[in-house]
Scaffold this motif. Structure first.
Motif: not given
Length: 306
Positions: A241-253, A194-197, A209-215
């Motif tokens: 490499p293995f395991g359950y993955h998710g969620p990817a969550v977009a923060a408000p804003g 997963y490569y994120f932006e 000063e907004a600092d965009p992020f997700g989880m």
């Protein structure tokens, strides 16, 4: 108990050879996939040698010019029309086969998805106008998927590539799922990158000063122990490499993007997954919900000249 391998890497932590990030089999426990992410500036090129790796070139922002030499010594060039950002619809993308060396120039940012392979396939170009835009899920699980590097859209030996846009407050890569066992017709064994932006949500005005992020989260399966619970920002990379993955969550804003790179040892190039039995029932709930009307995100219209 031995400490767990570090599967999450902040932006720049994997810098090498002029690239902002490089993932390949030099990382302990990693062998089937890779990614390179870098910035292109005027007068400076990025490139890679023609080794036993197949690749997909994905402009993240800006246009990309590609010069290449195939394993048979044929020279060629092509231009990839990019985009203002990863939230502006799909770009042109290009596939290069085993043994093809490449030099990239332009202005912007570029990602190169990789997978070790043995078949020397022809260079392929997929133009943005021909890339289908899929709206997956519904309600707060609505996301936009560009499936340009999947078995249905690209001839490759191992490599599977797609990108996902998740608008603010939505969940994607959900229900949590895995693909770490070879069960023909049911589940594939695939590493995943997963490569994120992240960016201020489309149409929203935010302070400087907004600092965009997700989880993003992963957790263990019978195949191995893994635990990622991370804030993710532009340039961060998570390895699964293995395991359950998710969620990817977009923060408000803030909107969230990720580029997925998958490959594995199975003879068949296919993406079959198993949901976490505790959460798979959520998919049925989408049947009674409407897709998020904010999607699809396409190219942002330029302001009319005054």
């Amino acid at each position: 108990m031995a400490p767990q391998q570090n599967w999450f890497h902040p932006r720049g932590a994997l810098a090498r050879d002029g690239w902002e990030s490089v993932v390949d089999d030099s990382l302990e426990g990693w062998q089937h996939t890779g990614i390179r992410v870098g910035a292109l500036t005027e007068g400076r090129s990025l490139g890679f040698e023609g080794v036993d790796v197949e690749r997909m070139i994905v402009p993240l922002s800006g246009d990309v010019h590609v010069e290449y030499v195939t394993s048979e010594g044929s020279h060629g060039s092509l231009d990839l029309a990019g985009r203002a950002s990863v939230f502006d619809g799909p770009p042109d993308v290009a596939y290069t086969g085993v043994g093809t060396s490449v030099a990239l120039t332009g202005t912007g940012r570029v990602a190169v998805a990789e997978a070790p392979a043995t078949e020397a396939l022809d260079v392929q170009v997929l133009r943005k106008a021909d890339i289908p835009v899929e709206i997956r899920g519904a309600g707060r699980s609505t996301r936009q998927v560009h499936n340009y590097g999947t078995p249905a859209g690209l001839r490759a030996q191992k490599l599977i590539v797609c990108e996902v846009i998740t608008p603010a407050e939505n969940w994607s890569s959900y229900p949590a799922h895995k693909h770490d066992e070879s069960v023909p017709g049911h589940e594939s064994k695939l590493e995943e990158i997963y490569y994120f932006e992240s960016a201020v949500s489309r149409g929203v005005t935010a302070p400087l000063e907004a600092d965009p992020f997700g989880m993003f989260a992963t957790y263990s399966s019978p195949a191995g122990q893994i635990d990622i619970n991370a804030l993710v920002r532009t340039g961060d990379i998570a390895l699964v490499p293995f395991g359950y993955h998710g969620p990817a969550v977009a923060a408000p804003g803030y909107d969230l993007y990720y580029l997925n790179v998958m490959a594995g040892p199975d003879p068949e190039r296919v993406w079959n997954i198993s949901d976490d039995p505790a959460h798979g029932w959520v998919r049925a709930e989408w049947e009674s919900q409407e897709p998020d009307p904010r999607l699809p995100y396409t190219e942002t219209p330029k302001e009319a000249s005054r």
